[in-house]
Scaffold this active site. Structure first.
Site, short mmCIF file in Angstrom:
data_model
loop_
_atom_site.label_atom_id
_atom_site.label_comp_id
_atom_site.label_asym_id
_atom_site.label_seq_id
_atom_site.Cartn_x
_atom_site.Cartn_y
_atom_site.Cartn_z
N HIS A 71 0.85 -1.21 0.00
CA HIS A 71 0.00 0.00 0.00
C HIS A 71 0.87 1.25 0.00
O HIS A 71 0.60 2.22 -0.72
CB HIS A 71 -0.88 0.05 1.26
CG HIS A 71 -1.93 -1.01 1.35
ND1 HIS A 71 -2.09 -1.80 2.45
CD2 HIS A 71 -2.91 -1.38 0.48
CE1 HIS A 71 -3.12 -2.63 2.26
NE2 HIS A 71 -3.62 -2.40 1.07
N ARG A 96 -2.35 -6.02 -8.19
CA ARG A 96 -1.19 -6.89 -7.97
C ARG A 96 -1.12 -8.00 -9.00
O ARG A 96 -0.04 -8.43 -9.40
CB ARG A 96 -1.27 -7.51 -6.57
CG ARG A 96 -1.16 -6.51 -5.44
CD ARG A 96 -1.61 -7.09 -4.13
NE ARG A 96 -3.03 -7.46 -4.19
CZ ARG A 96 -3.69 -8.10 -3.26
NH1 ARG A 96 -3.07 -8.47 -2.17
NH2 ARG A 96 -4.97 -8.37 -3.41
N SER A 144 -3.08 -7.76 3.30
CA SER A 144 -3.23 -7.51 4.74
C SER A 144 -3.55 -8.80 5.48
O SER A 144 -3.04 -9.04 6.57
CB SER A 144 -4.33 -6.48 4.99
OG SER A 144 -3.98 -5.26 4.39
N1 COA Z 1 -0.30 -3.94 -1.63
C1 COA Z 1 -0.70 -4.81 -0.68
N2 COA Z 1 -1.93 -5.27 -0.56
C2 COA Z 1 -2.81 -4.82 -1.44
C3 COA Z 1 -2.50 -3.92 -2.45
C4 COA Z 1 -1.18 -3.48 -2.53
N3 COA Z 1 -0.76 -2.63 -3.47
N4 COA Z 1 -3.59 -3.68 -3.19
C5 COA Z 1 -4.56 -4.40 -2.63
N5 COA Z 1 -4.08 -5.08 -1.58
C6 COA Z 1 -4.81 -6.04 -0.75
C7 COA Z 1 -5.23 -5.53 0.58
O1 COA Z 1 -4.22 -5.78 1.54
C8 COA Z 1 -6.47 -6.34 0.83
O2 COA Z 1 -6.08 -7.58 1.37
P1 COA Z 1 -7.06 -8.44 2.29
O3 COA Z 1 -8.25 -8.81 1.44
O4 COA Z 1 -6.24 -9.59 2.67
O5 COA Z 1 -7.45 -7.57 3.44
C9 COA Z 1 -7.03 -6.56 -0.56
O6 COA Z 1 -5.97 -6.37 -1.44
C10 COA Z 1 -8.06 -5.59 -1.01
O7 COA Z 1 -8.24 -4.64 -0.05
P2 COA Z 1 -8.35 -3.10 -0.20
O8 COA Z 1 -7.51 -2.55 -1.26
O9 COA Z 1 -8.16 -2.57 1.15
O10 COA Z 1 -9.80 -2.96 -0.71
P3 COA Z 1 -11.11 -3.63 -0.19
O11 COA Z 1 -11.53 -4.54 -1.27
O12 COA Z 1 -11.03 -4.17 1.17
O13 COA Z 1 -12.04 -2.39 -0.05
C11 COA Z 1 -13.06 -0.39 -0.73
C12 COA Z 1 -12.25 -1.56 -1.12
C13 COA Z 1 -13.00 -0.01 0.75
C14 COA Z 1 -12.52 0.76 -1.50
C15 COA Z 1 -14.49 -0.79 -1.09
O14 COA Z 1 -14.96 -1.73 -0.18
C16 COA Z 1 -15.36 0.41 -1.13
O15 COA Z 1 -15.30 1.16 -2.06
N6 COA Z 1 -16.19 0.55 -0.10
C17 COA Z 1 -17.12 1.63 -0.06
C18 COA Z 1 -18.46 1.19 -0.60
C19 COA Z 1 -18.60 1.48 -2.05
O16 COA Z 1 -18.31 2.55 -2.53
N7 COA Z 1 -19.13 0.49 -2.78
C20 COA Z 1 -19.41 0.70 -4.20
C21 COA Z 1 -18.38 0.08 -5.05
S1 COA Z 1 -18.74 -1.64 -5.26
#
Ligand code: COA
Length: 159
Positions: free
Chosen positions: A17, A90, A128
């Site tokens: 991240h 990724r 994560s």
């Molecule tokens: N390096 C390391 N890890 C990464 C990464 C990177 N460059 N890019 C993504 N990841 C990992 C994260 O660690 C996470 O791992 P985990 O699943 O083991 O926890 C996973 O990829 C994805 O997580 P993250 O990037 O935090 O996104 P998310 O999918 O949890 O959440 C939000 C995305 C919060 C942006 C999304 O839920 C959201 O937009 N919520 C608001 C509601 C909304 O607007 N909804 C409408 C759209 S459908």
């Protein structure tokens, strides 16, 4: 002035991240890291703990801030005057997942562009949840998270 948000769960923030944050900070005038709720995830760290860990990581980046928000990511972008939403990719599975989210967000608000940054290959296997699992059984988290995050993980998991 081009403002971008980088939304995510960050439970906890990883070196992957952080790499995306630093590269975004070099592209945009202002980057807001947004801790958002993913309704499908139950988190280890509170939102405030996650924010503190991120703020320590970004303390040397003048144009990056971190906030906590709720609701839709596009609403958050609009509220803060950001035209761009950054997401890291990724591998191919991320692409499939992210394309769907980006298409949904584009339908919700056409004025906000999702921009993808390809993960640095050194970090492309980090997530994560993998970090949380490794922290249960190993002290060697140096490649995965900053030292202060590793310390917080250890403290939290051994409570
Ligand atoms: N390096 C390391 N890890 C990464 C990464 C990177 N460059 N890019 C993504 N990841 C990992 C994260 O660690 C996470 O791992 P985990 O699943 O083991 O926890 C996973 O990829 C994805 O997580 P993250 O990037 O935090 O996104 P998310 O999918 O949890 O959440 C939000 C995305 C919060 C942006 C999304 O839920 C959201 O937009 N919520 C608001 C509601 C909304 O607007 N909804 C409408 C759209 S459908």
């Amino acid at each position: 002035m081009t403002k971008a948000i980088y939304p995510g769960t960050f439970d906890p923030i990883t070196n992957g991240h952080l790499d995306i944050i630093k590269r975004s900070a070099a592209i945009f005038d202002e980057v807001i890291v947004v801790i958002m709720r993913n309704v499908h995830k139950q988190c280890l760290f509170s939102e405030v703990d996650r924010q503190q860990m991120i703020e320590t990581c970004i303390s040397n980046l003048d144009n990056v801030t971190c906030i906590i928000d709720d609701g839709l990511a596009v609403n958050c972008a609009r509220k803060h005057g950001a035209k761009v939403m950054i997401r890291g990719i990724r591998e191919v599975q991320d692409y499939e997942y992210e394309v769907r989210i980006a298409a949904t967000n584009a339908w919700l608000d056409q004025e906000i562009e999702t921009m993808f940054l390809l993960s640095n290959p050194n970090y492309s296997f980090i997530s994560s949840s993998a970090v949380r699992e490794i922290a249960l059984y190993s002290d060697d988290l140096q490649h995965f998270v900053p030292d202060h995050v590793a310390a917080k993980l250890k403290a939290n998991l051994h409570k």
